[in-house]
Design a protein around this motif. Structure first.
Motif, short mmCIF file in Angstrom:
data_model
loop_
_atom_site.label_atom_id
_atom_site.label_comp_id
_atom_site.label_asym_id
_atom_site.label_seq_id
_atom_site.Cartn_x
_atom_site.Cartn_y
_atom_site.Cartn_z
N LYS A 260 57.04 42.23 39.91
CA LYS A 260 56.53 41.16 39.07
C LYS A 260 55.50 40.31 39.81
O LYS A 260 54.57 39.78 39.20
CB LYS A 260 57.68 40.28 38.58
CG LYS A 260 58.54 40.94 37.51
CD LYS A 260 59.63 39.99 37.04
CE LYS A 260 60.45 40.61 35.92
NZ LYS A 260 61.52 39.68 35.46
N GLN A 261 55.66 40.17 41.11
CA GLN A 261 54.73 39.37 41.90
C GLN A 261 53.39 40.07 42.09
O GLN A 261 52.34 39.42 42.10
CB GLN A 261 55.34 39.05 43.27
CG GLN A 261 56.55 38.14 43.23
CD GLN A 261 57.19 37.97 44.59
OE1 GLN A 261 56.69 38.47 45.60
NE2 GLN A 261 58.31 37.27 44.64
N GLN A 262 53.41 41.39 42.24
CA GLN A 262 52.20 42.11 42.64
C GLN A 262 51.62 43.00 41.55
O GLN A 262 50.50 43.50 41.71
CB GLN A 262 52.51 42.96 43.88
CG GLN A 262 53.04 42.14 45.05
CD GLN A 262 53.28 42.99 46.30
OE1 GLN A 262 52.83 44.13 46.37
NE2 GLN A 262 53.98 42.44 47.26
N CYS A 263 52.35 43.24 40.47
CA CYS A 263 51.88 44.16 39.43
C CYS A 263 52.09 43.55 38.05
O CYS A 263 52.78 42.56 37.89
CB CYS A 263 52.64 45.50 39.52
SG CYS A 263 52.67 46.24 41.17
N ARG A 264 51.50 44.18 37.07
CA ARG A 264 51.71 43.79 35.69
C ARG A 264 51.50 45.00 34.79
O ARG A 264 50.72 45.90 35.10
CB ARG A 264 50.79 42.64 35.26
CG ARG A 264 49.32 42.96 35.25
CD ARG A 264 48.48 41.70 35.10
NE ARG A 264 47.06 41.99 35.00
CZ ARG A 264 46.37 41.98 33.88
NH1 ARG A 264 47.00 41.69 32.74
NH2 ARG A 264 45.09 42.25 33.85
N LEU A 265 52.19 45.01 33.68
CA LEU A 265 52.09 46.09 32.71
C LEU A 265 51.10 45.67 31.62
O LEU A 265 51.24 44.61 31.02
CB LEU A 265 53.46 46.40 32.10
CG LEU A 265 54.54 46.87 33.08
CD1 LEU A 265 55.88 47.01 32.36
CD2 LEU A 265 54.15 48.19 33.73
N VAL A 266 50.10 46.49 31.39
CA VAL A 266 49.05 46.16 30.43
C VAL A 266 48.92 47.29 29.43
O VAL A 266 48.87 48.47 29.80
CB VAL A 266 47.69 45.95 31.15
CG1 VAL A 266 46.61 45.66 30.12
CG2 VAL A 266 47.80 44.83 32.16
N LYS A 267 48.88 46.94 28.16
CA LYS A 267 48.63 47.91 27.09
C LYS A 267 47.31 47.56 26.41
O LYS A 267 47.21 46.54 25.74
CB LYS A 267 49.75 47.90 26.05
CG LYS A 267 49.49 48.87 24.90
CD LYS A 267 50.55 48.74 23.82
CE LYS A 267 50.23 49.68 22.65
NZ LYS A 267 51.20 49.54 21.55
N PRO A 268 46.27 48.37 26.60
CA PRO A 268 44.97 48.07 25.96
C PRO A 268 45.11 48.07 24.44
O PRO A 268 45.77 48.93 23.86
CB PRO A 268 44.08 49.23 26.43
CG PRO A 268 44.76 49.79 27.64
CD PRO A 268 46.23 49.58 27.42
N LYS A 269 44.49 47.10 23.79
CA LYS A 269 44.52 47.04 22.34
C LYS A 269 43.52 48.02 21.75
O LYS A 269 42.50 48.34 22.36
CB LYS A 269 44.18 45.62 21.87
CG LYS A 269 45.23 44.58 22.24
CD LYS A 269 44.87 43.22 21.66
CE LYS A 269 45.95 42.20 21.97
NZ LYS A 269 45.62 40.87 21.42
N ASP A 270 43.83 48.50 20.55
CA ASP A 270 42.94 49.41 19.86
C ASP A 270 41.59 48.74 19.61
O ASP A 270 41.52 47.60 19.16
CB ASP A 270 43.55 49.86 18.53
CG ASP A 270 44.81 50.69 18.74
OD1 ASP A 270 44.98 51.24 19.84
OD2 ASP A 270 45.64 50.77 17.79
N ASN A 271 40.51 49.46 19.92
CA ASN A 271 39.14 48.98 19.70
C ASN A 271 38.81 47.71 20.47
O ASN A 271 37.85 47.01 20.13
CB ASN A 271 38.89 48.74 18.20
CG ASN A 271 39.03 50.00 17.38
OD1 ASN A 271 38.63 51.07 17.81
ND2 ASN A 271 39.62 49.87 16.19
#
Length: 333
Positions: free
Chosen positions: A250-261
């Motif tokens: 949690k300190q060094q990374c993050r989960l990202v989901k790109p949004k459509d378009n």
């Protein structure tokens, strides 16, 4: 013989004291072994009568010992099949995956950012793998005290399906255990599995990596549902995701989901913002002037593109500030 008076406790062998435990942890860390797992196993030997919440199966103790044991295998360089041997930053290892993991454990201890495993699925048929845990039906029934060695039945309700789960669990357990040593503290492991062993895999991962490090389960739509007329067809498989240490993750990374378009929207926003401050005659006005012969002086309608208030929608009485066209010379209110 020692006497036991009323109210006294039966003599038991004490677990390793705190000083010895720290020494074991330090020694195990230098040897590339999971010290906490080693101490846990030692405690289980000394306190075998203590009941704990855990997933149990025939062969689990042997699987744990297999994870802790060393390997006699060795890696041999294949220069002929390699490309840029001296400068490449990639390694391709061909061979038994458990032996390969053990060989890599020392050199790549806590050095791998992500591990993705797609293990063999348990189809419910005879499960064989290059380990010592394959067990035929006769041996399984004898080990589970359902038949005598002579083949005499000891129960009317024979349970035989457990040997399929036991063999698969005994195969996957040491590989997941050894893989843990390769992960960086901010690393993650993903394991792809179908419905036959997903529930067991979750419990095994909780035991090895810690339930608190569970990041989630990804549903993968495989697009070809399977099933029969009397059961629900499965159209997805699961990918279990665990962090090596969720606090560091949690300190060094993050989960990202790109949004459509999302990229298209950002490009459009950059294009519009690039027009700010520029003057232009509205194209629709030029078209109307020509089509209907309005004979307008279009210079009087030249507009400046600036950042203003366009109330496209309102929430709690607030307007969203957007780039809009405004007639030049008109003051914004």
């Amino acid at each position: 013989m020692d006497s036991i008076t009323e109210g006294s406790q039966s003599p038991v062998i004490s677990a390793p004291d705190q000083n010895l435990e720290q020494q074991l942890l330090s020694l195990a860390e230098r040897s590339g072994v999971d010290g906490h797992q080693l101490v846990s196993q030692l405690r289980s030997y000394f306190r075998s009568d203590v009941e704990q919440y855990a997933l149990q199966w025939m062969g689990k103790k042997a699987a744990k010992q297999c994870a802790l044991s060393s390997t006699r295998a060795k890696l041999e360089a294949d220069h002929q099949a390699s490309i840029n041997w001296l400068t490449t930053q990639n390694v391709f290892v061909e061979g038994d995956n458990l032996e390969a993991l053990k060989l890599l454990k020392k050199s790549y201890h806590q050095a791998v950012k992500m591990i993705y495993i797609d293990p063999p699925y348990n189809t419910g048929q005879e499960f064989t793998y290059q380990d010592k845990f394959s067990e035929n039906l006769r041996d399984y029934l004898a080990h589970t005290n359902q038949v005598l060695t002579q083949g005499e039945w000891l129960t009317n309700e024979i349970e035989a399906s457990g040997r399929y789960h036991s063999n698969w669990l005994s195969m996957i357990y040491p590989r997941l255990e050894v893989a843990k040593h390769l992960l960086r503290l901010d690393g993650v492991i993903l394991v792809h599995i179908d419905e036959n062993e997903s529930h067991h895999l979750r419990l095994v991962m909780n035991e090895i990596y810690g339930e608190e490090n569970f990041l989630g389960e990804i549903c993968w739509d495989k697009g070809n549902p399977k099933g029969d007329a009397i059961a629900i067809a499965y159209q997805h498989e699961s990918i279990l995701v665990y962090a090596r240490d969720i606090s560091i993750f949690k300190q060094q990374c993050r989960l990202v989901k790109p949004k459509d378009n999302a990229e298209k929207m950002l490009n459009k926003a950059r294009q519009l913002c690039g027009k700010i401050g520029k003057q232009i005659i509205p194209p629709d006005l030029k078209q109307a002037n020509s089509k209907y012969a309005l004979d307008l002086n279009l210079e009087d309608y030249r507009q400046t593109y600036e950042l203003g208030h366009a109330c496209r929608f309102q929430a709690m009485g607030a307007c969203t500030k957007l780039p809009v066209w405004r007639r030049s010379g008109i003051q914004q209110t």
